[in-house]
Scaffold this motif. Structure first.
Motif, PDB file in Angstrom:
ATOM      1  N   VAL A  88      32.864  40.710  40.908  1.00  0.00           N
ATOM      2  CA  VAL A  88      31.480  41.186  41.081  1.00  0.00           C
ATOM      3  C   VAL A  88      30.824  40.810  39.467  1.00  0.00           C
ATOM      4  O   VAL A  88      31.185  41.098  38.600  1.00  0.00           O
ATOM      5  N   THR A  89      29.590  40.185  39.647  1.00  0.00           N
ATOM      6  CA  THR A  89      28.993  39.585  38.330  1.00  0.00           C
ATOM      7  C   THR A  89      27.639  40.137  38.514  1.00  0.00           C
ATOM      8  O   THR A  89      26.842  40.425  39.469  1.00  0.00           O
ATOM      9  N   ASP A  90      27.479  41.149  37.480  1.00  0.00           N
ATOM     10  CA  ASP A  90      26.122  41.744  37.318  1.00  0.00           C
ATOM     11  C   ASP A  90      24.987  40.794  36.688  1.00  0.00           C
ATOM     12  O   ASP A  90      25.164  39.627  36.449  1.00  0.00           O
ATOM     13  N   LEU A  91      23.796  41.682  36.548  1.00  0.00           N
ATOM     14  CA  LEU A  91      22.747  40.630  36.280  1.00  0.00           C
ATOM     15  C   LEU A  91      22.741  40.169  34.715  1.00  0.00           C
ATOM     16  O   LEU A  91      22.148  39.300  34.621  1.00  0.00           O
ATOM     17  N   LEU A 116      30.585  34.946  55.517  1.00  0.00           N
ATOM     18  CA  LEU A 116      32.093  35.356  55.586  1.00  0.00           C
ATOM     19  C   LEU A 116      32.779  33.651  56.164  1.00  0.00           C
ATOM     20  O   LEU A 116      31.973  33.263  56.960  1.00  0.00           O
ATOM     21  N   ARG A 117      33.751  33.484  55.893  1.00  0.00           N
ATOM     22  CA  ARG A 117      34.662  32.352  56.291  1.00  0.00           C
ATOM     23  C   ARG A 117      35.901  32.711  56.338  1.00  0.00           C
ATOM     24  O   ARG A 117      36.610  33.379  55.588  1.00  0.00           O
ATOM     25  N   ALA A 118      36.506  32.431  57.519  1.00  0.00           N
ATOM     26  CA  ALA A 118      38.053  33.079  58.030  1.00  0.00           C
ATOM     27  C   ALA A 118      38.608  31.942  58.772  1.00  0.00           C
ATOM     28  O   ALA A 118      38.209  30.935  59.519  1.00  0.00           O
ATOM     29  N   SER A 119      39.904  31.625  58.360  1.00  0.00           N
ATOM     30  CA  SER A 119      40.790  30.772  59.006  1.00  0.00           C
ATOM     31  C   SER A 119      42.225  31.595  59.325  1.00  0.00           C
ATOM     32  O   SER A 119      42.782  32.170  58.384  1.00  0.00           O
ATOM     33  N   VAL A 120      42.402  31.877  60.658  1.00  0.00           N
ATOM     34  CA  VAL A 120      43.383  32.604  61.141  1.00  0.00           C
ATOM     35  C   VAL A 120      43.988  31.879  62.231  1.00  0.00           C
ATOM     36  O   VAL A 120      43.608  31.024  62.741  1.00  0.00           O
ATOM     37  N   HIS A 125      47.149  35.793  61.754  1.00  0.00           N
ATOM     38  CA  HIS A 125      46.989  36.091  60.327  1.00  0.00           C
ATOM     39  C   HIS A 125      46.375  35.050  59.593  1.00  0.00           C
ATOM     40  O   HIS A 125      46.342  33.867  60.217  1.00  0.00           O
ATOM     41  N   GLY A 126      45.949  35.249  58.429  1.00  0.00           N
ATOM     42  CA  GLY A 126      45.217  34.346  57.686  1.00  0.00           C
ATOM     43  C   GLY A 126      44.312  34.662  56.601  1.00  0.00           C
ATOM     44  O   GLY A 126      44.509  35.836  56.102  1.00  0.00           O
ATOM     45  N   GLU A 127      43.256  34.111  56.138  1.00  0.00           N
ATOM     46  CA  GLU A 127      42.769  34.347  54.848  1.00  0.00           C
ATOM     47  C   GLU A 127      41.168  34.490  55.395  1.00  0.00           C
ATOM     48  O   GLU A 127      40.594  33.566  56.019  1.00  0.00           O
ATOM     49  N   LEU A 128      40.417  35.406  54.522  1.00  0.00           N
ATOM     50  CA  LEU A 128      39.157  35.447  54.665  1.00  0.00           C
ATOM     51  C   LEU A 128      38.415  35.475  53.262  1.00  0.00           C
ATOM     52  O   LEU A 128      39.028  35.925  52.439  1.00  0.00           O
ATOM     53  N   ARG A 129      37.309  34.703  53.242  1.00  0.00           N
ATOM     54  CA  ARG A 129      36.443  34.462  52.017  1.00  0.00           C
ATOM     55  C   ARG A 129      35.261  34.951  52.233  1.00  0.00           C
ATOM     56  O   ARG A 129      34.734  34.736  53.472  1.00  0.00           O
ATOM     57  N   ALA A 130      34.657  35.607  51.077  1.00  0.00           N
ATOM     58  CA  ALA A 130      33.498  36.397  51.497  1.00  0.00           C
ATOM     59  C   ALA A 130      32.544  36.115  49.974  1.00  0.00           C
ATOM     60  O   ALA A 130      33.007  36.447  48.994  1.00  0.00           O
ATOM     61  N   SER A 131      31.272  36.181  50.218  1.00  0.00           N
ATOM     62  CA  SER A 131      30.357  36.181  49.146  1.00  0.00           C
ATOM     63  C   SER A 131      28.983  36.844  49.632  1.00  0.00           C
ATOM     64  O   SER A 131      28.571  36.806  50.738  1.00  0.00           O
ATOM     65  N   GLY A 132      28.351  37.351  48.498  1.00  0.00           N
ATOM     66  CA  GLY A 132      27.121  38.011  48.948  1.00  0.00           C
ATOM     67  C   GLY A 132      26.271  38.881  47.819  1.00  0.00           C
ATOM     68  O   GLY A 132      26.771  38.472  46.643  1.00  0.00           O
ATOM     69  N   THR A 153      26.239  39.945  42.281  1.00  0.00           N
ATOM     70  CA  THR A 153      26.669  39.107  43.352  1.00  0.00           C
ATOM     71  C   THR A 153      27.940  39.197  43.377  1.00  0.00           C
ATOM     72  O   THR A 153      28.934  39.631  42.386  1.00  0.00           O
ATOM     73  N   VAL A 154      28.725  38.950  44.214  1.00  0.00           N
ATOM     74  CA  VAL A 154      30.089  39.309  44.831  1.00  0.00           C
ATOM     75  C   VAL A 154      30.548  38.117  45.315  1.00  0.00           C
ATOM     76  O   VAL A 154      30.060  37.463  46.352  1.00  0.00           O
ATOM     77  N   GLU A 155      31.658  37.638  45.117  1.00  0.00           N
ATOM     78  CA  GLU A 155      32.769  36.760  46.056  1.00  0.00           C
ATOM     79  C   GLU A 155      34.135  37.133  45.887  1.00  0.00           C
ATOM     80  O   GLU A 155      34.726  37.951  44.718  1.00  0.00           O
TER      81      GLU A 155
END
Length: 263
Positions: free
Chosen positions: A49-52, A205-209, A228-235, A247-249
């Protein structure tokens, strides 16, 4: 010169012929029948998490959802369900009861109806299960591969993840094996999916399962979906006034296991 094939050779030859035969995956829906479906979805997510002021902090989040429900096929037309009654036996979020536990929902061509259902919850209930998007449209034999089109993958995404409409993705499947289990033929399908979309909280969101669908060819129904797999998130995170505060990733490990029983 006469030769006698050994038992082992005959057995392997028979297995090869068995594997080469084409099979059609046609789910057998029967009016009056009830399926009991247990679904487990677990996500362990590590976030930055990155603040302002550009200060970074780490955060871990875990989603652990277990659902168990009955699907009674009340009406079946042309081999497809046209009216389904769903009874939610369990809706657990980290062991705590969720909002759907104990509900009964009636689904038909007009959609889902049930006391207390929100519009978003209504959209999660459909006449058919998510596994249908994985099945091949034509007869296949062991070793055959097929791709899932955008619509199939999007349907699977919407049924399985909390992703808003408009998701994109690609998928590939392969019939790995067909085995005799008692008097039944049971198939294993390899499933590989790449998904891209936005969550209902507007995160990217991006997911590879990857995993397998175990399917009972004799009785025409699935037994288990194991992915089973990996999920990437940003927002972005916003305050009560809808102002961006950080912001979050991050990335995490995703597990989806569904089991199916017929009564």
């Amino acid at each position: 010169m006469k030769t006698t094939l050994s038992f082992a050779t005959l057995l392997l030859s028979g297995a090869a012929l068995f594997a080469q035969a084409e099979r059609t995956f046609q789910t057998k829906y029967e009016a009056g029948k009830t399926w009991v479906i247990t679904s487990t979805r677990v996500l362990d997510l590590d976030l930055t998490v990155t603040d302002l002021e550009n200060q970074k902090t780490g955060r871990q989040e875990k989603a652990d959802i277990r659902e168990k429900y009955e699907r009674e096929f009340r009406k079946v037309e042309a081999g497809r369900p046209s009216q389904v009654r769903v009874k939610v036996l369990e809706d657990r979020h980290k062991s705590a009861p969720g909002p759907l536990e104990g509900m009964e929902i009636l689904i038909d061509s007009a959609g889902a109806n049930g006391a207390g259902l929100t519009p978003e919850q209504k959209g999660a209930f459909r006449l058919e299960e998510d596994f249908e998007a994985i099945l091949p449209a034509n007869a296949v034999k062991v070793g055959d591969k097929w791709n899932l089109n955008h619509r199939d993958v999007a349907k699977f995404v919407l049924d399985t993840f909390s992703i808003a409409p408009g998701a994109e993705g690609s998928g590939a499947c392969e019939l790995l094996s067909i085995q005799k289990v008692g008097d039944r033929e049971v198939a294993q399908i390899q499933v590989d999916l790449d998904l891209k979309g936005r969550s209902t909280t507007e995160w990217e969101l991006r997911a590879s399962v990857s995993g397998t669908l175990t399917y009972d060819l004799t009785n025409g129904r699935p037994e288990k979906l194991d992915l089973h797999g990996e999920l990437r998130a940003s927002g972005e995170e916003k305050d009560d006034k809808k102002q961006v505060v950080a912001t979050v990733e991050g990335r995490g490990i995703l597990t989806i296991i569904n089991t199916y029983e017929s009564r």
